[in-house]
Write a protein that holds these residues in place. Structure first.
Motif, PDB file in Angstrom:
ATOM      1  N   TRP A 282      -9.715   5.187   5.204  1.00 28.42           N
ATOM      2  CA  TRP A 282      -8.577   6.011   4.774  1.00 28.42           C
ATOM      3  C   TRP A 282      -8.840   6.711   3.442  1.00 28.42           C
TER       4      TRP A 282
ATOM      5  N   GLY B  85     -17.037  -1.480   1.140  1.00 24.75           N
ATOM      6  CA  GLY B  85     -16.071  -2.166   2.008  1.00 24.75           C
ATOM      7  C   GLY B  85     -14.982  -1.180   2.383  1.00 24.75           C
TER       8      GLY B  85
ATOM      9  N   ASN C 245     -11.862  -1.297  -2.994  1.00 24.75           N
ATOM     10  CA  ASN C 245     -10.408  -1.372  -2.846  1.00 24.75           C
ATOM     11  C   ASN C 245     -10.046  -2.550  -1.947  1.00 24.75           C
TER      12      ASN C 245
ATOM     13  N   ARG D 191       0.838  -1.206   0.000  1.00 17.79           N
ATOM     14  CA  ARG D 191       0.000   0.000   0.000  1.00 17.79           C
ATOM     15  C   ARG D 191       0.868   1.250   0.000  1.00 17.79           C
TER      16      ARG D 191
ATOM     17  N   ASP E 229     -19.459  -0.659   5.255  1.00 20.54           N
ATOM     18  CA  ASP E 229     -18.663  -1.851   5.558  1.00 20.54           C
ATOM     19  C   ASP E 229     -19.468  -2.763   6.472  1.00 20.54           C
ATOM     20  N   GLY E 230     -19.176  -4.059   6.381  1.00 16.71           N
ATOM     21  CA  GLY E 230     -19.872  -5.036   7.199  1.00 16.71           C
ATOM     22  C   GLY E 230     -19.318  -5.168   8.608  1.00 16.71           C
TER      23      GLY E 230
END
Ligand SMILES: C[S@@+](CC[C@H](N)C(=O)[O-])C[C@H]1O[C@@H](n2cnc3c(N)ncnc32)[C@H](O)[C@@H]1O
Length: 232
Positions: free
Chosen positions: A60, A55, A118, A31, A76-77
């Motif tokens: 960020w 997700g 991503n 990353r 997001d989960g």
């Protein structure tokens, strides 16, 4: 708990604290050296002003893009990750699974210039979430999917679709659960997009600046003809 899909979602709850630290402290080399910039550059290249982050993790991407005036909605989960994203700011974040998104894609808005996945498409059956992404894109919009490079970056042979397991060993302590994830070949990625009514425009392969190895695959697609649509 043997079902890999359930273990996958559960792992992001168990690992939320360690994952947040890894991202925010720049512990993930791929990353740091290539893939963060690759997705940011792809979004910038689209000139997107409204973006859905599918997700979103600890958020960020929203924080980066907010500084450039992009409005980001993320979901997001992992409730634990969404709380952390919310605390850090940069966008509007929601606790929602892909199944919930697929049931009612526009519940978080629609007409997005960009929808980003991503490193977040980790399940075996990604057809419903891809179709939901397509549904919330503006006609001029694009879906960006960044994922593990199918050939050199991600997996031991054999080169075929299947469940793998990530143990996060390279990221230090604090990860409480291994994460099952579904590996797919390049051919399968392309077929998944087509079957979801998405047209592939571009395929990028960000490289490691030191080894020259591709660190990810980045797919850019736009809404094509609806595969299951009503006849006009
Ligand atoms: C590798 S992290 C990437 C997070 C973020 N996109 C980033 O770039 O840091 C994968 C994320 O996908 C989310 N995710 C995976 N499967 C999901 C599902 N079925 N429903 C909702 N979120 C899911 C996880 O909770 C996790 O936050």
């Amino acid at each position: 708990m043997d079902d890999p899909e359930r273990r996958l979602v559960a792992s992001w709850r168990a690992n939320a604290r360690a994952w947040t630290r890894s991202v925010r402290e720049g512990r993930i080399e791929s990353r740091r050296v290539a893939t963060d910039r690759a997705i940011l550059d792809a979004v910038r290249g689209l000139g997107a002003r409204r973006l859905l982050d599918v997700g979103c993790g600890e958020g960020w991407l929203a924080r980066e893009l907010a500084q450039e005036g992009v409005t980001v909605v993320g979901f997001d989960g992992s409730r634990e990750l969404v709380v952390r994203a919310d605390q850090a700011g940069g966008g509007r974040f929601h606790h929602l699974t892909y199944a919930g998104f697929a049931e009612n894609p526009s519940r978080l808005g629609d007409g997005f210039d960009a929808v980003v996945c991503n490193f977040s498409l980790l399940s075996e059956d990604i057809g419903p979430v891809l179709r939901a992404c397509r549904a919330v894109l503006a006609p001029h919009g694009a879906l960006l999917v960044q994922t593990v490079h199918p050939v050199l970056g991600g997996s031991e042979p054999p080169y075929q679709d299947g469940w793998r397991e990530e143990r996060f060993d390279a990221l230090g302590e604090g990860f409480r659960s291994a994460m099952p994830w579904f590996f797919r070949t390049l051919a399968t990625w392309i077929r998944e997009l087509r079957e979801a009514g998405l047209q592939l425009h571009e395929c990028r392969e960000p490289l490691s600046p030191t080894t020259g190895v591709p660190l990810s695959l980045l797919l850019v697609a736009s809404p094509g003809p609806d595969p299951g649509g009503e006849p006009c």
